[in-house]
Structures are given as C-alpha cells and as structure tokens.
Design an enzyme around this catalytic site. Structure first.
Site, PDB file in Angstrom:
ATOM      1  N   GLU A  35      21.566  91.701   0.740  1.00 30.02           N
ATOM      2  CA  GLU A  35      21.637  91.752  -0.659  1.00 30.02           C
ATOM      3  C   GLU A  35      21.928  93.152  -1.031  1.00 30.02           C
ATOM      4  O   GLU A  35      21.393  94.075  -0.768  1.00 30.02           O
ATOM      5  CB  GLU A  35      20.363  91.272  -1.222  1.00 30.02           C
ATOM      6  CG  GLU A  35      20.502  91.076  -2.718  1.00 30.02           C
ATOM      7  CD  GLU A  35      19.282  90.778  -3.567  1.00 30.02           C
ATOM      8  OE1 GLU A  35      18.108  90.549  -2.855  1.00 30.02           O
ATOM      9  OE2 GLU A  35      19.286  90.932  -4.997  1.00 30.02           O
ATOM     10  N   ARG A 262      10.935  89.789  12.220  1.00 29.96           N
ATOM     11  CA  ARG A 262      11.356  90.986  11.528  1.00 29.96           C
ATOM     12  C   ARG A 262      11.061  92.230  12.515  1.00 29.96           C
ATOM     13  O   ARG A 262      10.137  92.268  13.241  1.00 29.96           O
ATOM     14  CB  ARG A 262      10.913  91.422  10.041  1.00 29.96           C
ATOM     15  CG  ARG A 262      10.155  90.504   9.583  1.00 29.96           C
ATOM     16  CD  ARG A 262       9.452  91.004   8.134  1.00 29.96           C
ATOM     17  NE  ARG A 262      10.144  92.329   7.572  1.00 29.96           N
ATOM     18  CZ  ARG A 262      11.058  92.405   6.390  1.00 29.96           C
ATOM     19  NH1 ARG A 262      11.549  91.160   5.992  1.00 29.96           N
ATOM     20  NH2 ARG A 262      11.335  93.714   6.060  1.00 29.96           N
ATOM     21  N   LYS A 272      13.514  97.164   1.225  1.00 27.29           N
ATOM     22  CA  LYS A 272      14.193  98.032   0.174  1.00 27.29           C
ATOM     23  C   LYS A 272      13.467  98.286  -1.166  1.00 27.29           C
ATOM     24  O   LYS A 272      13.477  99.189  -1.384  1.00 27.29           O
ATOM     25  CB  LYS A 272      15.538  97.162  -0.160  1.00 27.29           C
ATOM     26  CG  LYS A 272      16.637  97.424   0.653  1.00 27.29           C
ATOM     27  CD  LYS A 272      17.693  96.516   0.692  1.00 27.29           C
ATOM     28  CE  LYS A 272      17.505  95.098   1.037  1.00 27.29           C
ATOM     29  NZ  LYS A 272      18.799  94.303   0.581  1.00 27.29           N
TER      30      LYS A 272
HETATM   31  P1  ATP Z   1      14.231  93.991   1.964  1.00 30.68           P
HETATM   32  O1  ATP Z   1      13.009  93.385   1.922  1.00 30.68           O
HETATM   33  O2  ATP Z   1      14.232  95.357   2.803  1.00 30.68           O
HETATM   34  O3  ATP Z   1      14.865  93.965   0.778  1.00 30.68           O
HETATM   35  P2  ATP Z   1      15.569  91.834   2.779  1.00 30.68           P
HETATM   36  O4  ATP Z   1      15.193  90.877   3.882  1.00 30.68           O
HETATM   37  O5  ATP Z   1      15.526  91.236   1.330  1.00 30.68           O
HETATM   38  O6  ATP Z   1      14.916  93.030   3.219  1.00 30.68           O
HETATM   39  P3  ATP Z   1      18.359  91.397   2.841  1.00 30.68           P
HETATM   40  O7  ATP Z   1      19.466  92.443   2.508  1.00 30.68           O
HETATM   41  O8  ATP Z   1      18.054  90.277   2.272  1.00 30.68           O
HETATM   42  O9  ATP Z   1      17.037  92.122   2.948  1.00 30.68           O
HETATM   43  O10 ATP Z   1      18.548  91.273   4.477  1.00 30.68           O
HETATM   44  C1  ATP Z   1      19.916  90.945   4.868  1.00 30.68           C
HETATM   45  C2  ATP Z   1      19.429  90.455   6.569  1.00 30.68           C
HETATM   46  O11 ATP Z   1      18.610  91.314   7.147  1.00 30.68           O
HETATM   47  C3  ATP Z   1      18.594  89.280   6.351  1.00 30.68           C
HETATM   48  O12 ATP Z   1      18.928  88.211   7.500  1.00 30.68           O
HETATM   49  C4  ATP Z   1      17.176  89.764   6.818  1.00 30.68           C
HETATM   50  O13 ATP Z   1      16.547  88.614   7.484  1.00 30.68           O
HETATM   51  C5  ATP Z   1      17.297  90.783   7.570  1.00 30.68           C
HETATM   52  N1  ATP Z   1      16.412  91.783   7.795  1.00 30.68           N
HETATM   53  C6  ATP Z   1      15.881  92.504   6.652  1.00 30.68           C
HETATM   54  N2  ATP Z   1      14.570  93.215   7.026  1.00 30.68           N
HETATM   55  C7  ATP Z   1      14.626  93.099   8.303  1.00 30.68           C
HETATM   56  C8  ATP Z   1      13.771  93.818   9.191  1.00 30.68           C
HETATM   57  N3  ATP Z   1      12.789  94.427   8.902  1.00 30.68           N
HETATM   58  N4  ATP Z   1      13.765  93.197  10.635  1.00 30.68           N
HETATM   59  C9  ATP Z   1      14.972  92.411  11.004  1.00 30.68           C
HETATM   60  N5  ATP Z   1      16.012  91.939  10.059  1.00 30.68           N
HETATM   61  C10 ATP Z   1      15.711  92.187   8.591  1.00 30.68           C
HETATM   62 MG    MG Z   2      16.003  89.832   0.318  1.00 28.65          MG
END
Ligand code: ATP
Ligand code: MG
Length: 559
Positions: A35, A262, A272
C-alpha cells in the site's frame, strides 16, 4: 527431487504440490502488493524477496501491485519511493499495476453481488453496525437493512457512487453470515464513501473499495496463482474465497491465498504507521533517517542490497512468528562489507601525537593496502609526518600489562607505518593531556622486510597525519528503542521505549584520500567499523554514517 524438497520452504512445497497435481507451470504468477502509504521497511524485504525469488525459481512473472484503495493515506511520493527501493534491492517486476486500475471492474462486480442478493446498502452508522457484530463467542444480529430489495440497493449504491450521500452515512456490505465464527464474515463493509481525491483517479470516485474486497479480485484480474501474505491475513482467507466463488462465471483459475510469518526485528518496529509516528514526533529526521528500519534508512546507513537479501534469506520463510535479533542484520552487512569496503584511516576522537625524532617538515608517502580480503583493490599512498593524530583512548599514561595500545615506555605499531615508543605527555593547566610525545624506530617501516619491521609488538593503532588530514562529521548510532519488543507491551505505547540518545555526532580527522568519496560509498575505518558517506556528503563537508562495528557488541549487551 527429494533433495530439492529438503531445501525448499513450505510455500515452495505448496507450489510444488500444485504443479504435481497438474497446475500448469506457465500459469504461475506472483505479486508484491504494497500500500503506498509509507516507505518500505525491512519486513517488506522479506515479502519482496519471497515473491521475486519464487518468480526466479519458477521462471514466473512477478507484478508490483500498489494496493491503493485508501486515498486518505496514500501518495505518489510513496509510490516512487517503493519503486526505487525494490529496484535498489535488485528486483525487477513484470508489470506495474494499481488496484485503482480495477475500480470500474470492482464497481461492476459489486453491482453483480447486489443483483444476486449478496450485498446491501446499510445506512446505519459504524457504531450501530459494530453493536450488531456480536463477539467471537456471541452471534451477531442482522442489520434491519439486510433484506432491502436488490433493486432498491442498486439505486442506493448508484447514488453513493454519484456523490448523493454524505461521507460515513452509508456503506455497501456483503451479505454473508452474522453468526459466522469468523467475525470477518459477519457482513463486512466492501465500499465506503470517502470524499477524497485519489493520487491516480483524481475526483472520479467518492466511494472506495475495502482491502478485502479489492485484494483477491485484483489477484484474479492479474492471473496471480499464489497470493502470499502475512499471517494476520489468515482469517481473511475465508472472505477472500467467498468473494471469488460468488463472482461468476469466472473464466480462469482462482488465486490461492497462503500466509507466512512476518519478519519482526528486535529493538525496532516494523509498521509503516508506527514509523510514520517517529517522523511525526521528530524522533528521526525522515523515512530515510539512518536509524530507521526502512530500506531507504538502511541504505543511507550503509547497508547493501546483498546484505539485506542475505539477511532475509537467513531468517527464512516460516509459518510461525518470531523475532529476529538485530545482530543478525549487522552480521550480514559486516560479512558483505568485509570483502567490499576499502580500509581507510580515520580518528574519531583525535589527540595530537608528536614523533620527536622525526625530521621537522618532512612528509613521506606510505603504501597502505586497500583491502586485505581482495588483492585486486590494490593499495594507496598515505602521508606520514612528525605530527599525527591518534585516538584519545588509544593512549593511557599508566596502564597494566594487558593494555596493548600506546603508553609511556612501551612500543606499538602505527598501522602501515612505524613502531613508536611513548615518551612523555604535555598537559594543559587543568591536567588534561593535550599532546603525546613519542619516538619512532626509522628501521621499522611496515612491509620493508627489515629485521626491525618484523619485531613483534603487542598492539597496532591507527592514525592520520595532522597537516593533511581532513575534518569530517561522523554520525554514530545507538538503537532507536531501549526495549527488545517495543510494540509488544499491553499497557505501554511503543513510543515510551524510544531511546532519546540514539544519535551521536563527532568531528573526526580522516586521511586525505577520502576527500572525493561519492555519497553512498562504503569504507571500513580501521579498527572502528564500517562507515558510509551520507547522501549529503560533499568534498567541502564530508559526512560519514556508521553502518556497524567490526564486532558484535550489541548481542552481548542484551545477554
Ligand atoms: P505496515 O503494517 O508496515 O503498513 P502492511 O502489511 O500494511 O505493513 P503493505 O504495504 O500492505 O504493508 O504490505 C505489502 C506486503 O508486505 C504484504 O504482503 C505484507 O503482508 C508484507 N509485509 C508487510 N510487513 C511485513 C513484515 N514485517 N514481514 C513480512 N512481510 C511483510
Ligand atoms: Mg497494510
């Protein structure tokens, strides 16, 4: 075959089982779906590496898909930063896609659900809807609007899209099951009204699809075979499948959602939203502050793509959440830089050293090897003279036998130069040492092969020549958080564990060969650690950031 299975992780095993069951290899397709609401962090490196490595292994395309359904938080700045970071890591996507490319299709599909009696417009506010949701142990109750006719719902939904209703005044919900043990299936909202311009679709839409409604459908449109996400999405899988199976007739295979753990890193946060909070409250200077666990922060800190890739590969792909020690990350960068970074001399806390028997005004050029791990890196010449700087804590007036640095009456070697012997000190009126005097053995030059040069001395210290040295700003870092898992405390916010002392700034003296280093160049300051020139470093204003020490001191601290 068995060997292959042993070395493969569980996601690869799932894919292999699908292939064995007849899924065509040429239909394998993956995606990385960030995102654009912030910069990528070290956790994302795991998801990126996982998907792109699968693409490589199975010779399958990997799309970069921006999951851009919430214009309130997203921007083009983040889109560009994400693309830059993925490329820097060394991966190239097949196609750049946006969930917003599919808004028309999603809207049409939503109307299809309404026509089938599988979605309805609910004009209740979010508190009312929440009150009817029930709890995991108590069934929910149906919305009084659940049985509105399809015709009426279509009228309302079109009105929502046309901007006839206020933000928050109504939402489109999937009609699934208010008594489902999976709370996510209790008539989830799939569209909400949001009077926000979108960075790509501008003011075209005032209704936006929710994540769950968007994700699987986007995967389907792109022909993704395996949609990999982190474990917190496991309960969403039922919903993912419900949506796909209720859109018909779909022409090709459904994507398969599978979940992996994760990556959590000790002494930091990887979210983020939380990283944005650190910028907001001025703990750090921005997304690329070298203390941030973002890809851009780690890059500015001197981390290499190879180090980050090695790190996530070492951490592995697993089904269970765990916390990886930050010292593994440092180990990986040290490993990589050991073979890549030139050895240079820098004195972080300089004190004057005078060689009393060295000729006044003379300068000689000494040869120094750039990288003992890599002969092809060659050597350079560094100026040596009577007046030098050495590290303040490389000298003690009085020391015991275990002290292998400079003291009075004992010998040490000056790295790549001569053996010296401490003679006396000069102090200011307050009793602080301001100058150290020593003598040198002119026959002991490093590499000269002379008998004197081969004499064993206990210690070697680094130095720079005063006249030719350059001043440089050096940033050194401590952990950003004082707690191993700052965001895992029930009663305390992660911001309570911020280490307010995580940045140290020094004015160092460095050897003159460093004057023209381009920003982003990795070096090893001998005996001190790995450093990198900052993105704002220039020859008039050299700035170095400390990447990591030469040895692991942090994991010891925590034991
Ligand atoms: P954040 O909570 O940091 O915003 P998010 O999961 O909302 O993380 P996205 O941009 O939606 O962030 O994530 C893109 C991809 O990266 C998704 O498939 C998510 O599952 C993966 N991802 C995010 N954080 C991690 C992590 N700590 N370890 C492994 N994969 C991750
Ligand atoms: Mg997200």
């Amino acid at each position: 075959m068995s060997e292959h299975n042993e070395s493969s992780h569980f996601i690869e095993q799932i894919i292999q089982a699908d292939l064995d069951a007849g899924f065509p290899a040429e239909k394998l397709r993956f995606r990385f779906p960030p995102e654009p609401n912030g910069y990528l962090h070290i956790g994302h490196v795991k998801a990126i590496a996982l998907n792109f490595n699968l693409g490589k292994k199975y010779n399958a395309p990997v799309n970069l898909r921006f999951d851009d359904t919430n214009p309130a938080k997203e921007s083009i700045e983040y889109v560009n930063a994400i693309k830059k970071d993925i490329r820097w890591l060394g991966y190239e996507w097949a196609e750049e896609r946006y969930a917003s490319d599919y808004f028309d299709q999603l809207f049409a599909w939503a109307k299809e659900l309404i026509s089938k009696g599988l979605a309805y417009v609910d004009p209740q506010d979010s508190e009312e809807m929440a009150a009817q949701k029930g709890t995991p142990t108590r069934e929910g109750t149906n919305s009084p609007f659940r049985d509105t006719s399809s015709e009426q719902n279509l009228v309302l939904f079109n009105e929502m899209q046309a901007g006839k209703h206020a933000e928050g005044s109504m939402a489109l919900r999937a009609k699934i099951d208010m008594s489902s043990p999976n709370m996510l299936l209790r008539d989830p909202v799939i569209y909400r009204i949001l009077n926000k311009d979108h960075h790509r679709t501008g003011s075209t839409w005032c209704i936006y699809p929710m994540y769950d409604w968007t994700h699987g459908e986007s995967d389907y449109i792109e022909g993704i075979s395996h949609s990999l996400c982190t474990l917190e999405f496991k309960p969403h899988r039922d919903l993912y499948e419900w949506f796909l199976s209720n859109l018909s007739p779909l022409e090709h295979h459904y994507p398969k959602q599978r979940e992996f753990a994760r990556l959590n890193l000790s002494y930091t946060v990887t979210s983020k939203r939380k990283l944005a909070a650190l910028i907001e409250n001025k703990t750090v200077s921005g997304w690329d502050d070298p203390r941030m666990p973002t890809i851009s922060g780690l890059r500015r800190r001197g981390y290499t793509p190879q180090a980050l890739r090695n790190f996530v590969e070492t951490a592995g792909v697993s089904k269970r959440e765990n916390v990886i020690d930050v010292s593994l990350l440092e180990y990986c960068v040290r490993e990589d830089l050991n073979s890549k970074a030139s050895r240079v001399m820098a004195v972080l806390d300089p004190i004057k050293l005078v060689i009393t028997n060295y000729p006044e005004g003379a300068t000689e050029m000494l040869e120094a090897v750039n990288n003992p791990e890599d002969e092809s890196k060659g050597s350079r010449l560094i100026p040596f003279s009577k007046n030098l700087f050495i590290e303040r804590d490389d000298f003690k007036e009085e020391a015991n036998r275990k002290y292998f640095r400079l003291t009075l009456g004992k010998e040490v070697r000056l790295k790549s130069a001569y053996i010296i012997e401490g003679q006396s000190v000069v102090k200011d009126s307050a009793g602080n040492i301001i100058e150290i005097h020593c003598t040198y053995d002119s026959d002991s030059k490093s590499g000269s092969g002379s008998e004197a040069s081969q004499r064993k001395v206990k210690g070697t210290i680094h130095w720079v020549s005063q006249d030719t040295s350059i001043s440089a700003q050096v940033n050194v870092y401590d952990r950003l958080f004082s707690d191993e898992s700052p965001d895992q405390h029930k009663d305390q916010d992660f911001t309570e564990f911020i280490n307010r002392d995580s940045l140290g700034q020094l004015t160092a003296k460095v050897e003159p060969s460093l004057v023209n280093l381009l920003p982003g160049t990795n070096v090893q300051f001998q005996r001190l650690g790995y450093f990198v020139t900052d993105i704002n470093s220039t020859s008039d204003n050299l700035i170095f950031n400390k990447t990591a020490g030469l040895r692991d001191t942090w994991s010891k601290k925590s034991n």
